[in-house]
Scaffold this active site. Structure first.
Site, PDB file in Angstrom:
ATOM      1  N   ALA A 141       3.788  -5.897  -8.306  1.00  0.00           N
ATOM      2  CA  ALA A 141       4.292  -4.889  -7.367  1.00  0.00           C
ATOM      3  C   ALA A 141       5.663  -4.380  -7.810  1.00  0.00           C
ATOM      4  CB  ALA A 141       4.397  -5.506  -5.972  1.00  0.00           C
ATOM      5  N   ASP A 198       5.054  -6.468   2.477  1.00  0.00           N
ATOM      6  CA  ASP A 198       6.068  -5.949   1.563  1.00  0.00           C
ATOM      7  C   ASP A 198       6.818  -7.130   0.937  1.00  0.00           C
ATOM      8  OD1 ASP A 198       7.575  -3.111   1.126  1.00  0.00           O
ATOM      9  OD2 ASP A 198       8.963  -4.813   0.990  1.00  0.00           O
ATOM     10  N   TYR A 231      15.303   1.811 -14.340  1.00  0.00           N
ATOM     11  CA  TYR A 231      14.005   1.112 -14.345  1.00  0.00           C
ATOM     12  C   TYR A 231      14.052  -0.083 -15.301  1.00  0.00           C
ATOM     13  CZ  TYR A 231       9.184   0.024 -15.459  1.00  0.00           C
ATOM     14  OH  TYR A 231       8.016  -0.647 -15.704  1.00  0.00           O
ATOM     15  N   LEU A 291       0.808  -1.231   0.000  1.00  0.00           N
ATOM     16  CA  LEU A 291       0.000   0.000   0.000  1.00  0.00           C
ATOM     17  C   LEU A 291       0.837   1.274   0.000  1.00  0.00           C
ATOM     18  CD1 LEU A 291      -3.032  -0.970   2.308  1.00  0.00           C
ATOM     19  CD2 LEU A 291      -2.893  -1.010  -0.191  1.00  0.00           C
TER      20      LEU A 291
END
Ligand code: UDP
Length: 329
Positions: free
Chosen positions: A74, A51, A141, A33
């Site tokens: 995620a 996590d 990334y 979250l």
């Protein structure tokens, strides 16, 4: 099938949760979250705030719910931030995936679907981009995701029961038809939501990043795939995946649209005038990216329903205009 979905409270993950549940799968979501929205996960879906680095807890969840396959969404997604904070990206995206894969190994879960990215191709030598096009990321990334692709190949080589698919996403946009979930990134950096925020008056204008690219109208060209089409490929893929397979698929519609074309289509979809500023290039943006997605179509039978970008934008407008504050505060 019992499926664990990581990042299931995020934009793409939440659409995947609904698609997999509608297809009859039993879904468990984990999300820390930090960016996801708890409201994006339907009440009847089991949810854990966990996590990725919590390997032991993930192992426990995998065992408890007899998970057979994992869809891993995620991750951190901002190219610009990855350049500023490379360690953050390697920790979340690369080490995070390793922690998850370790929990899976311990619990004996052998099927994995991974969210990879067109950013692994960097500045491609050719368009359209094929799965065989050379991968040479130009930012952390892209590297953080490409490392995971390599790790998956290595695990598959060592463990014949392990099967995986890495989907390389082009530009994901739109929202599901019932208007219940949609895109709410904070901060928002993507083109389509920001253009629509300008249409709504939520921001004053939209800046076009660069008008001197070697493209037909001088602005960057991208391949915009609808989020529901994208997640549909994941559900087909996870159902077809067999032990020992290691598969890579581009997910794009195979057509490029320029930034100017996106703004024009957004004016039509929203019926609003959109104030535009023509600005400088954004660092690290390749001129033109679009996919050849024939492999996903032929091998998976994937048939994207949204092949016209105006319909993609209309679905995003449906969500944003009904939820001007996204999921709220
Ligand atoms: N873009 C733009 N203005 C914005 C945001 C994006 O002109 O406010 C351009 C960006 O340069 C790129 C395209 O729109 O060519 C899509 O950018 P986005 O950030 O949505 O996705 P990316 O292609 O970086 O994954």
């Amino acid at each position: 099938m019992n499926i664990l979905i990581t990042g299931g409270a995020g934009y793409i993950g939440s659409h995947a949760v609904r698609k997999a549940a509608t297809a009859g799968h039993s879904v468990v979501v984990i999300d820390n979250l930090s960016y996801g929205h708890r409201q994006a996960v339907p009440g009847m879906v089991l949810f854990y705030q966990v996590d990725l680095k919590e390997t032991d807890r993930i192992e426990e969840i995998l065992r408890k719910h007899k998970i057979e396959a994992v869809m891993h969404f995620a991750a951190l997604i901002s190219v610009g931030e990855s350049v500023q904070k490379p360690l953050l990206y390697y920790r979340n995206n690369t080490a995070g995936a390793m922690s998850l894969l370790e929990a899976m190994e311990r619990a004996g879960v052998m099927r994995f679907v991974f969210s990879s990215t067109a950013a692994t191709y960097g500045e491609p030598e050719e368009v359209p981009i094929f799965e065989t096009t050379k991968q040479s990321p130009i930012n952390p990334y892209g590297h953080s995701k490409l490392f995971v692709e390599q790790i998956l190949k290595d695990i598959a080589a060592a463990q014949p029961q392990f099967g995986f698919i890495a989907f390389r996403y082009f530009n994901v946009a739109g929202a599901t038809a019932d208007g219940l979930i949609g895109e709410d990134h904070r901060p928002e950096t993507h083109l389509i939501p920001n253009v629509l925020y300008a249409a709504m008056g939520k921001r004053e204008n939209i800046t076009v990043f660069g008008t001197d690219y070697p493209t037909a109208d001088g602005t960057c060209v991208r391949d915009y795939v609808h989020v529901d089409d994208l997640v549909a490929a994941h559900v087909i893929g996870i159902e077809k995946l067999r032990a020992g397979e290691g598969l890579f698929y581009n997910l794009g519609i195979g057509r490029g649209y320029s930034v100017k074309e996106i703004i024009d289509a957004s004016q039509k979809a929203s019926g609003k005038e959109i104030p535009v500023i023509f600005g400088a290039r954004r660092e690290g943006d390749p001129a033109e990216l679009y996919a050849d997605s024939a492999k996903a179509r032929s091998e998976l039978g994937w048939q994207p329903q949204f092949t016209d970008v105006e319909r993609v934008i209309a679905s995003a407008w449906n969500w944003h205009s009904a939820h001007p504050n996204g999921y709220g505060d």
